[in-house]
Scaffold this active site. Structure first.
Site, PDB file in Angstrom:
ATOM      1  N   CYS A  14      -4.218  12.257  13.513  1.00 42.20           N
ATOM      2  CA  CYS A  14      -4.856  10.940  13.421  1.00 42.20           C
ATOM      3  C   CYS A  14      -4.602  10.247  14.752  1.00 42.20           C
ATOM      4  O   CYS A  14      -3.909  10.762  15.617  1.00 42.20           O
ATOM      5  CB  CYS A  14      -4.337  10.163  12.226  1.00 42.20           C
ATOM      6  SG  CYS A  14      -2.830   9.313  12.536  1.00 42.20           S
ATOM      7  N   LYS A  25       0.850  -1.208   0.000  1.00 41.50           N
ATOM      8  CA  LYS A  25       0.000   0.000   0.000  1.00 41.50           C
ATOM      9  C   LYS A  25       0.878   1.248   0.000  1.00 41.50           C
ATOM     10  O   LYS A  25       0.648   2.188  -0.767  1.00 41.50           O
ATOM     11  CB  LYS A  25      -0.878  -0.026   1.239  1.00 41.50           C
ATOM     12  CG  LYS A  25      -1.499   1.310   1.607  1.00 41.50           C
ATOM     13  CD  LYS A  25      -2.364   1.225   2.834  1.00 41.50           C
ATOM     14  CE  LYS A  25      -1.619   1.416   4.118  1.00 41.50           C
ATOM     15  NZ  LYS A  25      -1.318   2.800   4.491  1.00 41.50           N
ATOM     16  N   ASN A  26       1.913   1.254   0.823  1.00 43.90           N
ATOM     17  CA  ASN A  26       2.718   2.475   0.990  1.00 43.90           C
ATOM     18  C   ASN A  26       3.729   2.700  -0.123  1.00 43.90           C
ATOM     19  O   ASN A  26       4.388   3.736  -0.156  1.00 43.90           O
ATOM     20  CB  ASN A  26       3.394   2.482   2.366  1.00 43.90           C
ATOM     21  CG  ASN A  26       2.384   2.690   3.474  1.00 43.90           C
ATOM     22  OD1 ASN A  26       1.214   3.002   3.202  1.00 43.90           O
ATOM     23  ND2 ASN A  26       2.792   2.490   4.703  1.00 43.90           N
ATOM     24  N   ARG A  64      -8.360  -0.596   5.398  1.00 40.48           N
ATOM     25  CA  ARG A  64      -7.571   0.423   4.695  1.00 40.48           C
ATOM     26  C   ARG A  64      -6.265  -0.162   4.169  1.00 40.48           C
ATOM     27  O   ARG A  64      -5.714   0.328   3.195  1.00 40.48           O
ATOM     28  CB  ARG A  64      -7.250   1.580   5.654  1.00 40.48           C
ATOM     29  CG  ARG A  64      -8.450   2.410   6.018  1.00 40.48           C
ATOM     30  CD  ARG A  64      -8.026   3.631   6.758  1.00 40.48           C
ATOM     31  NE  ARG A  64      -6.852   4.200   6.093  1.00 40.48           N
ATOM     32  CZ  ARG A  64      -6.041   5.070   6.690  1.00 40.48           C
ATOM     33  NH1 ARG A  64      -6.264   5.442   7.930  1.00 40.48           N
ATOM     34  NH2 ARG A  64      -5.012   5.570   6.045  1.00 40.48           N
ATOM     35  N   ARG A  92       1.185  14.209  13.519  1.00 41.49           N
ATOM     36  CA  ARG A  92       1.616  13.973  12.135  1.00 41.49           C
ATOM     37  C   ARG A  92       1.563  15.251  11.289  1.00 41.49           C
ATOM     38  O   ARG A  92       0.858  15.358  10.303  1.00 41.49           O
ATOM     39  CB  ARG A  92       0.808  12.841  11.522  1.00 41.49           C
ATOM     40  CG  ARG A  92       0.935  11.567  12.335  1.00 41.49           C
ATOM     41  CD  ARG A  92       0.237  10.402  11.744  1.00 41.49           C
ATOM     42  NE  ARG A  92       0.916   9.919  10.545  1.00 41.49           N
ATOM     43  CZ  ARG A  92       0.419   8.916   9.806  1.00 41.49           C
ATOM     44  NH1 ARG A  92      -0.729   8.364  10.119  1.00 41.49           N
ATOM     45  NH2 ARG A  92       1.074   8.507   8.722  1.00 41.49           N
ATOM     46  N   ASP A  97       5.466   0.394  12.022  1.00 41.50           N
ATOM     47  CA  ASP A  97       4.224  -0.240  11.562  1.00 41.50           C
ATOM     48  C   ASP A  97       4.118  -1.703  11.971  1.00 41.50           C
ATOM     49  O   ASP A  97       3.100  -2.331  11.723  1.00 41.50           O
ATOM     50  CB  ASP A  97       4.109  -0.135  10.035  1.00 41.50           C
ATOM     51  CG  ASP A  97       3.897   1.299   9.596  1.00 41.50           C
ATOM     52  OD1 ASP A  97       4.004   1.578   8.402  1.00 41.50           O
ATOM     53  OD2 ASP A  97       3.649   2.152  10.473  1.00 41.50           O
TER      54      ASP A  97
HETATM   55  C1  EPZ Z   1       4.626   6.929   6.500  1.00 42.22           C
HETATM   56  O1  EPZ Z   1       3.852   7.929   7.128  1.00 42.22           O
HETATM   57  C2  EPZ Z   1       3.721   5.713   6.394  1.00 42.22           C
HETATM   58  N1  EPZ Z   1       2.560   6.034   5.554  1.00 42.22           N
HETATM   59  C3  EPZ Z   1       3.263   5.284   7.788  1.00 42.22           C
HETATM   60  O2  EPZ Z   1       2.500   4.100   7.648  1.00 42.22           O
HETATM   61  C4  EPZ Z   1       4.495   4.968   8.625  1.00 42.22           C
HETATM   62  O3  EPZ Z   1       4.087   4.640   9.929  1.00 42.22           O
HETATM   63  C5  EPZ Z   1       5.430   6.191   8.649  1.00 42.22           C
HETATM   64  O4  EPZ Z   1       5.760   6.580   7.305  1.00 42.22           O
HETATM   65  C6  EPZ Z   1       6.723   5.901   9.391  1.00 42.22           C
HETATM   66  O5  EPZ Z   1       7.377   4.831   8.784  1.00 42.22           O
HETATM   67  C7  EPZ Z   1       2.703   6.031   4.209  1.00 42.22           C
HETATM   68  O6  EPZ Z   1       3.779   5.782   3.675  1.00 42.22           O
HETATM   69  C8  EPZ Z   1       1.479   6.353   3.415  1.00 42.22           C
HETATM   70  P1  EPZ Z   1       6.698  10.309   8.442  1.00 42.22           P
HETATM   71  P2  EPZ Z   1       4.381   9.458   7.123  1.00 42.22           P
HETATM   72  O7  EPZ Z   1       6.497  11.593   7.712  1.00 42.22           O
HETATM   73  O8  EPZ Z   1       5.157   9.745   5.896  1.00 42.22           O
HETATM   74  C9  EPZ Z   1       7.185  13.551  11.857  1.00 42.22           C
HETATM   75  C10 EPZ Z   1       0.630   2.751   7.807  1.00 42.22           C
HETATM   76  O9  EPZ Z   1       0.415   2.042   8.770  1.00 42.22           O
HETATM   77  N2  EPZ Z   1       6.970  14.542  10.795  1.00 42.22           N
HETATM   78  O10 EPZ Z   1       7.853   9.442   8.033  1.00 42.22           O
HETATM   79  O11 EPZ Z   1       3.219  10.323   7.443  1.00 42.22           O
HETATM   80  C11 EPZ Z   1       5.947  12.710  12.110  1.00 42.22           C
HETATM   81  O12 EPZ Z   1       5.084  13.364  13.019  1.00 42.22           O
HETATM   82  C12 EPZ Z   1       1.112   4.166   8.000  1.00 42.22           C
HETATM   83  O13 EPZ Z   1       0.557   2.369   6.608  1.00 42.22           O
HETATM   84  C13 EPZ Z   1       7.041  15.903  11.140  1.00 42.22           C
HETATM   85  O14 EPZ Z   1       7.258  16.255  12.286  1.00 42.22           O
HETATM   86  O15 EPZ Z   1       5.381   9.444   8.359  1.00 42.22           O
HETATM   87  C14 EPZ Z   1       6.520  11.430  12.686  1.00 42.22           C
HETATM   88  O16 EPZ Z   1       6.767  11.628  14.071  1.00 42.22           O
HETATM   89  C15 EPZ Z   1       0.854   4.614   9.419  1.00 42.22           C
HETATM   90  N3  EPZ Z   1       6.848  16.824  10.157  1.00 42.22           N
HETATM   91  C16 EPZ Z   1       7.868  11.291  11.964  1.00 42.22           C
HETATM   92  O17 EPZ Z   1       8.167  12.595  11.417  1.00 42.22           O
HETATM   93  C17 EPZ Z   1       6.595  16.472   8.851  1.00 42.22           C
HETATM   94  O18 EPZ Z   1       6.437  17.371   7.990  1.00 42.22           O
HETATM   95  C18 EPZ Z   1       7.845  10.294  10.809  1.00 42.22           C
HETATM   96  O19 EPZ Z   1       6.735  10.632   9.999  1.00 42.22           O
HETATM   97  C19 EPZ Z   1       6.535  15.091   8.535  1.00 42.22           C
HETATM   98  C20 EPZ Z   1       6.738  14.150   9.521  1.00 42.22           C
END
Ligand code: EPZ
Length: 420
Positions: free
Chosen positions: A116, A22-23, A399, A121, A307
């Site tokens: 969420c 999915k990702n 999802r 996030r 995850d």
């Molecule tokens: C991706 O989310 C995945 N989703 C998530 O999978 C996964 O848990 C996550 O990466 C971490 O591996 C998809 O790929 C669609 P991040 P993403 O930006 O990109 C902080 C699932 O189960 N952050 O890597 O949203 C954030 O708050 C989902 O399929 C900022 O602070 O995660 C987090 O603490 C759940 N500012 C950390 O970075 C930003 O602008 C990592 O988030 C962006 C992120």
């Protein structure tokens, strides 16, 4: 609403085919906004998030077909650049259209994804990076308004934190920008690597794929000619099914997987005493004679994936001793703890560290899913528990897991999808 009923304490056996990731699929679908041709994407998982993003593209004016896990997407007729709240609120990964829409059209409006269950996030890192590339960003009535009338230009982007979708958004924006972009502290997940590879095959000059520094030379708004895309296997779905085998002390085989994408997870199964046989496209797990407690700290790829945290917490309930799980990526990713306690779990929480006292005799219960991966942990606990479990609000599960009750049922689980 649907719910899953599980009669637990059943051994599993046989093989399960893992779906496409999915990702990986989500950024690849968003990347078709950059295409001049109709793009064919196969091995797509038939899950709600994919349908949601295809619907979003359709709302923007794109056309697509989706059959037998293959989508054909044509964005040549894209007319709108407004990704509305009604769709974005159902799937925060909709933010992945921000970079490509801005790069192609020079303007777009994308609803803020909002928080969420697992945390705030924010998308501040996405927005700051786009501003460095020449965009003017404002937030109005819950929407990100992004303007770059002269188009985007390359920049040297240093991400304060590793962000998966942040890296993906900037990769897609940089692909059509004028000049060279360097992303430092880039995400290295296999899903990010596949996006880089497909952009490279579409004619974008990219160096440092899979490294923490990636260099992209943009086409200056020249649209891309994509080749057919085959989505990589879902390493998180694979890890979840391995946990299903482990938690029921069964031998099962996963097909259509890439074991290299799961190394940090496979090491943890071995440390817990499980046997593993792997080849290039399959993994077989075998029961542990004694289930050893585990210590896990989640981190960015190639570390242990956040995850898989909830699923391993369910598994650690059976371990002969105390396990420790530290969640480093999200500030609220322990929503499954209170639900696991309903099975009889003894889990202590202190900040972002969970202490799990095992072994626990698990008894079936009514439980409620809160987010995608937490809900899979409840299904896993239900498979191991004595008696009947009902997992409610499984729209979270739908999802990201294709036909979970069919796949588990085919492995011998007593699991039924019912309607409330
Ligand atoms: C991706 O989310 C995945 N989703 C998530 O999978 C996964 O848990 C996550 O990466 C971490 O591996 C998809 O790929 C669609 P991040 P993403 O930006 O990109 C902080 C699932 O189960 N952050 O890597 O949203 C954030 O708050 C989902 O399929 C900022 O602070 O995660 C987090 O603490 C759940 N500012 C950390 O970075 C930003 O602008 C990592 O988030 C962006 C992120």
């Amino acid at each position: 609403m649907d719910y899953l009923r599980i009669i637990g304490n059943q051994r599993l056996k046989g093989e399960v085919a893992i779906s496409g990731a999915k990702n990986a699929a989500l950024p690849l679908i968003a990347a078709t906004i950059l295409a001049k041709n109709e793009v064919k994407i196969s091995n797509l998982p038939a899950v709600q998030d994919i349908k949601t993003l295809l619907k979003l593209l359709e709302n923007l004016g794109a056309s697509h077909s989706f059959r037998d896990n293959t989508a054909t997407i044509d964005t040549s007729s894209l007319a709108s650049t407004i990704a509305t709240y009604d769709i974005v609120r159902t799937m925060r990964a909709s933010i992945l259209v921000l970079g490509p829409l801005l790069a192609r059209f020079g303007h777009c409006e994308v609803s803020l994804p909002g928080g969420c269950a697992i945390g705030q996030r924010p998308i501040d890192l996405h927005l700051k990076a786009l501003e460095q590339m020449g965009a003017t960003i404002s937030i109005k009535s819950g929407y990100v308004i992004a303007e770059a009338p002269q188009g985007l230009h390359g920049a040297r982007i240093i991400f304060d934190k590793v962000t998966v979708t942040g890296t993906e958004n900037i990769l897609m924006a940089a692909a059509l920008a004028k000049g060279e972009t360097t992303i430092i502290n880039a995400a290295k997940e296999p899903e990010v690597i596949q996006l880089c590879e497909e952009l490279q095959k579409a004619g974008v000059e990219i160096e440092g794929i899979g490294q923490n520094e990636i260099r992209i030379v943009g086409t200056d708004r020249e649209p891309l000619q994509f080749l057919d895309i085959h989505v990589i296997p879902d390493r998180i779905e694979a890890g979840t099914y391995l946990c299903a085998g482990a938690i029921t002390q069964s031998s099962i085989t996963l097909q259509n997987v890439n074991p290299h994408h799961l190394e940090a997870v496979l090491v943890k199964f071995q440390q817990m005493g499980y046997g593993l046989d792997t080849d290039e496209t399959s993994i077989t797990i075998h029961p542990a004679s004694t289930i050893t407690p585990i210590s896990i700290t989640t981190s960015e790829y190639p570390g242990f994936p956040t995850d898989m945290q909830a699923q391993f917490m369910a598994l650690s309930l059976l371990a002969e001793g105390t396990s420790i799980i530290e969640e480093r990526l999200f500030e609220n990713r322990f929503m499954h703890v209170s639900e696991l306690r309903r099975f009889g779990a003894d889990i202590k929480l202190k900040g972002n560290i969970a202490t799990i006292i095992g072994p626990t005799k698990l008894y079936g219960a009514d439980v409620m899913a809160t987010d995608l991966r937490a809900s899979s942990a409840l299904v896993l606990a239900g498979l191991a528990a004595q008696g009947q479990t009902n997992v409610h609000r499984i729209y979270h599960l739908d999802r990201g897991y294709e036909a979970i009750e069919k796949k588990l049922g085919a492995l011998g689980a007593k699991i039924f999808r019912l309607r409330e």
